[in-house]
Design a protein around this motif. Sequence first.
Motif, PDB file in Angstrom:
ATOM      1  N   GLU A 175      62.498  24.800   3.280  1.00 23.30           N
ATOM      2  CA  GLU A 175      62.141  23.399   3.067  1.00 23.30           C
ATOM      3  C   GLU A 175      62.310  22.579   4.337  1.00 23.30           C
ATOM      4  O   GLU A 175      61.658  21.541   4.507  1.00 23.30           O
ATOM      5  CB  GLU A 175      62.998  22.802   1.947  1.00 23.30           C
ATOM      6  CG  GLU A 175      62.656  23.320   0.558  1.00 23.30           C
ATOM      7  CD  GLU A 175      61.218  23.006   0.163  1.00 23.30           C
ATOM      8  OE1 GLU A 175      60.706  21.929   0.537  1.00 23.30           O
ATOM      9  OE2 GLU A 175      60.597  23.859  -0.506  1.00 23.30           O
ATOM     10  N   HIS A 178      59.166  21.326   6.745  1.00 25.54           N
ATOM     11  CA  HIS A 178      58.233  20.214   6.539  1.00 25.54           C
ATOM     12  C   HIS A 178      59.010  18.986   6.087  1.00 25.54           C
ATOM     13  O   HIS A 178      60.168  19.075   5.684  1.00 25.54           O
ATOM     14  CB  HIS A 178      57.166  20.586   5.492  1.00 25.54           C
ATOM     15  CG  HIS A 178      57.707  20.783   4.113  1.00 25.54           C
ATOM     16  ND1 HIS A 178      57.671  19.801   3.160  1.00 25.54           N
ATOM     17  CD2 HIS A 178      58.323  21.850   3.528  1.00 25.54           C
ATOM     18  CE1 HIS A 178      58.218  20.243   2.047  1.00 25.54           C
ATOM     19  NE2 HIS A 178      58.615  21.497   2.239  1.00 25.54           N
ATOM     20  N   GLY A 179      58.358  17.839   6.174  1.00 25.92           N
ATOM     21  CA  GLY A 179      59.017  16.595   5.797  1.00 25.92           C
ATOM     22  C   GLY A 179      59.252  15.717   7.006  1.00 25.92           C
ATOM     23  O   GLY A 179      58.766  15.980   8.113  1.00 25.92           O
ATOM     24  N   THR A 182      62.414  17.780  10.410  1.00 27.44           N
ATOM     25  CA  THR A 182      62.099  19.211  10.358  1.00 27.44           C
ATOM     26  C   THR A 182      62.917  19.996  11.372  1.00 27.44           C
ATOM     27  O   THR A 182      63.542  19.442  12.277  1.00 27.44           O
ATOM     28  CB  THR A 182      60.604  19.440  10.649  1.00 27.44           C
ATOM     29  OG1 THR A 182      60.305  18.937  11.957  1.00 27.44           O
ATOM     30  CG2 THR A 182      59.747  18.726   9.618  1.00 27.44           C
ATOM     31  N   HIS A 209      54.510  28.942  -1.586  1.00 26.04           N
ATOM     32  CA  HIS A 209      54.817  27.534  -1.287  1.00 26.04           C
ATOM     33  C   HIS A 209      53.529  26.760  -0.980  1.00 26.04           C
ATOM     34  O   HIS A 209      52.602  27.302  -0.360  1.00 26.04           O
ATOM     35  CB  HIS A 209      55.769  27.442  -0.092  1.00 26.04           C
ATOM     36  CG  HIS A 209      56.491  26.147   0.015  1.00 26.04           C
ATOM     37  ND1 HIS A 209      55.918  25.024   0.558  1.00 26.04           N
ATOM     38  CD2 HIS A 209      57.742  25.781  -0.362  1.00 26.04           C
ATOM     39  CE1 HIS A 209      56.793  24.032   0.530  1.00 26.04           C
ATOM     40  NE2 HIS A 209      57.900  24.456  -0.037  1.00 26.04           N
ATOM     41  N   PRO A 210      53.448  25.486  -1.378  1.00 23.77           N
ATOM     42  CA  PRO A 210      52.220  24.713  -1.107  1.00 23.77           C
ATOM     43  C   PRO A 210      51.992  24.395   0.368  1.00 23.77           C
ATOM     44  O   PRO A 210      50.861  24.106   0.761  1.00 23.77           O
ATOM     45  CB  PRO A 210      52.422  23.425  -1.929  1.00 23.77           C
ATOM     46  CG  PRO A 210      53.896  23.339  -2.159  1.00 23.77           C
ATOM     47  CD  PRO A 210      54.385  24.740  -2.244  1.00 23.77           C
ATOM     48  N   GLN A 211      53.056  24.453   1.188  1.00 26.34           N
ATOM     49  CA  GLN A 211      52.899  24.139   2.606  1.00 26.34           C
ATOM     50  C   GLN A 211      52.496  25.392   3.395  1.00 26.34           C
ATOM     51  O   GLN A 211      53.199  26.413   3.352  1.00 26.34           O
ATOM     52  CB  GLN A 211      54.207  23.572   3.174  1.00 26.34           C
ATOM     53  CG  GLN A 211      54.575  22.202   2.649  1.00 26.34           C
ATOM     54  CD  GLN A 211      53.623  21.137   3.154  1.00 26.34           C
ATOM     55  OE1 GLN A 211      53.077  21.232   4.259  1.00 26.34           O
ATOM     56  NE2 GLN A 211      53.396  20.110   2.339  1.00 26.34           N
ATOM     57  N   PRO A 212      51.387  25.342   4.141  1.00 28.49           N
ATOM     58  CA  PRO A 212      50.956  26.529   4.911  1.00 28.49           C
ATOM     59  C   PRO A 212      51.998  27.036   5.896  1.00 28.49           C
ATOM     60  O   PRO A 212      52.139  28.248   6.071  1.00 28.49           O
ATOM     61  CB  PRO A 212      49.694  26.034   5.637  1.00 28.49           C
ATOM     62  CG  PRO A 212      49.215  24.870   4.849  1.00 28.49           C
ATOM     63  CD  PRO A 212      50.429  24.224   4.274  1.00 28.49           C
ATOM     64  N   LEU A 213      52.728  26.112   6.544  1.00 25.00           N
ATOM     65  CA  LEU A 213      53.711  26.545   7.530  1.00 25.00           C
ATOM     66  C   LEU A 213      54.812  27.371   6.882  1.00 25.00           C
ATOM     67  O   LEU A 213      55.289  28.350   7.460  1.00 25.00           O
ATOM     68  CB  LEU A 213      54.305  25.330   8.244  1.00 25.00           C
ATOM     69  CG  LEU A 213      55.342  25.635   9.337  1.00 25.00           C
ATOM     70  CD1 LEU A 213      54.757  26.561  10.397  1.00 25.00           C
ATOM     71  CD2 LEU A 213      55.849  24.340   9.968  1.00 25.00           C
ATOM     72  N   VAL A 214      55.226  26.988   5.693  1.00 25.47           N
ATOM     73  CA  VAL A 214      56.256  27.747   4.985  1.00 25.47           C
ATOM     74  C   VAL A 214      55.739  29.143   4.657  1.00 25.47           C
ATOM     75  O   VAL A 214      56.438  30.156   4.825  1.00 25.47           O
ATOM     76  CB  VAL A 214      56.696  27.011   3.703  1.00 25.47           C
ATOM     77  CG1 VAL A 214      57.691  27.852   2.922  1.00 25.47           C
ATOM     78  CG2 VAL A 214      57.316  25.659   4.055  1.00 25.47           C
ATOM     79  N   ARG A 215      54.502  29.226   4.180  1.00 30.20           N
ATOM     80  CA  ARG A 215      53.927  30.544   3.866  1.00 30.20           C
ATOM     81  C   ARG A 215      53.816  31.403   5.121  1.00 30.20           C
ATOM     82  O   ARG A 215      54.095  32.609   5.090  1.00 30.20           O
ATOM     83  CB  ARG A 215      52.539  30.375   3.210  1.00 30.20           C
ATOM     84  CG  ARG A 215      52.559  29.571   1.920  1.00 30.20           C
ATOM     85  CD  ARG A 215      51.274  29.752   1.123  1.00 30.20           C
ATOM     86  NE  ARG A 215      50.071  29.343   1.836  1.00 30.20           N
ATOM     87  CZ  ARG A 215      49.585  28.116   1.853  1.00 30.20           C
ATOM     88  NH1 ARG A 215      50.217  27.133   1.209  1.00 30.20           N
ATOM     89  NH2 ARG A 215      48.455  27.834   2.506  1.00 30.20           N
ATOM     90  N   ALA A 243      44.589  28.826   4.657  1.00 24.96           N
ATOM     91  CA  ALA A 243      45.031  28.419   5.998  1.00 24.96           C
ATOM     92  C   ALA A 243      44.848  29.575   6.980  1.00 24.96           C
ATOM     93  O   ALA A 243      45.344  30.685   6.756  1.00 24.96           O
ATOM     94  CB  ALA A 243      46.487  27.980   5.971  1.00 24.96           C
TER      95      ALA A 243
END
Length: 366
Positions: A175, A178-179, A182, A209-215, A243
């Motif tokens: 987590e 993002h946000g 970071t 996860h909805p965030q591409p960077l996390v995936r 992505a």
Amino acid sequence: MIPAGLLSGALLCLPAVVMALSLLVVGSRCVRGYRQRRRERIAAPVRGVLLHLLCADEDEQSGLLHRLAEIDKRTWTALEPTLTALLGKVAGTARTALVRLCELRGAAVAAVADLSSRSAARRGRAAQVLGQLCHRPAAQALCRLLADRDPEVRLAAARALGRCGGPAAVPYLLESLHGARTVSPDVVTGALVFLGPEAQRGVVAGLEHPQPLVRAVAIEVLGTTGAVSQTPGITRALGEDPAVEVRIKAARALGGLGMPDGLEPLLAAVGPGRPVALRIVGAGALGRLGAAAATPRLAELLGDPDPHVAATAARALLRLGPAGRAALRTAADERPGGPAAAQARAALAESEVGGARHDVRVEVTL
């Protein structure tokens, strides 16, 4: 326009300002140097005892530990930088002894208290100490520091969690990517890799996860740690994720994992119409995969309109062994004037030069 008098006055003041700044820099360096020499002078009488502790046997260690644990606060403060540096360099019984010494001095307790300090420097220093001590009881407090207002504190907390966080820290690390506040993806990736197999379940959850960077980070961690059981999920990401960065990470991971299931998705990833960056990484991954069945497709890519794709395909063929080399020789002979032949000849020449250098090194060694 700026009045001439004001401009000339500013120019006259400029040397004085430069001189003042120079004196300030020199003065700060002198102060730092003085403090460093003072710390070394104070710590000198016990530094030898600390170094002796690292190579002492168990019978000697007990006495040395108590001797160091009883030194006064002033000397301990001066010795701490040396102790901290050693913690990051030693392992085994020597590291165990240093951790025990810190426990006797209450370093972990003091560091936990400093995590809530108003000073960002103290919070960051405390996180670093707790990470070096692998003090798992502080994991929850370190997770909260991932949202600290100071970016350096967030970095220190993430690195510390890589050493003492455990599975419960994985969602917090993901987590933090993002946000509003970071943490660098490289630092988070390093922390998750350092946590090892116990973090795998939490990392796998990051694939959805909805965030591409996390995936993308989750895939990179799984590929780096050799999580072959997660090949199906990574394969799905390569084929379906919207992505491009995630698909690139997936292609690279599949090449590193070396599972046969990765062949067909990688062959599809280098096809026409795919993003160039993905095709380049996919071609390299096919070479690392080592599947001779990829030889025809890589041979076709030697004539690709994008020279980076073609060059990567040529180097990948070299990694496929005899089948790949045969394909390169065929391409070099069929159309001597074409781009495919040029790429093939360049790869073969590079291979021969590398082999000659290896032979020279072997001869010199012998």
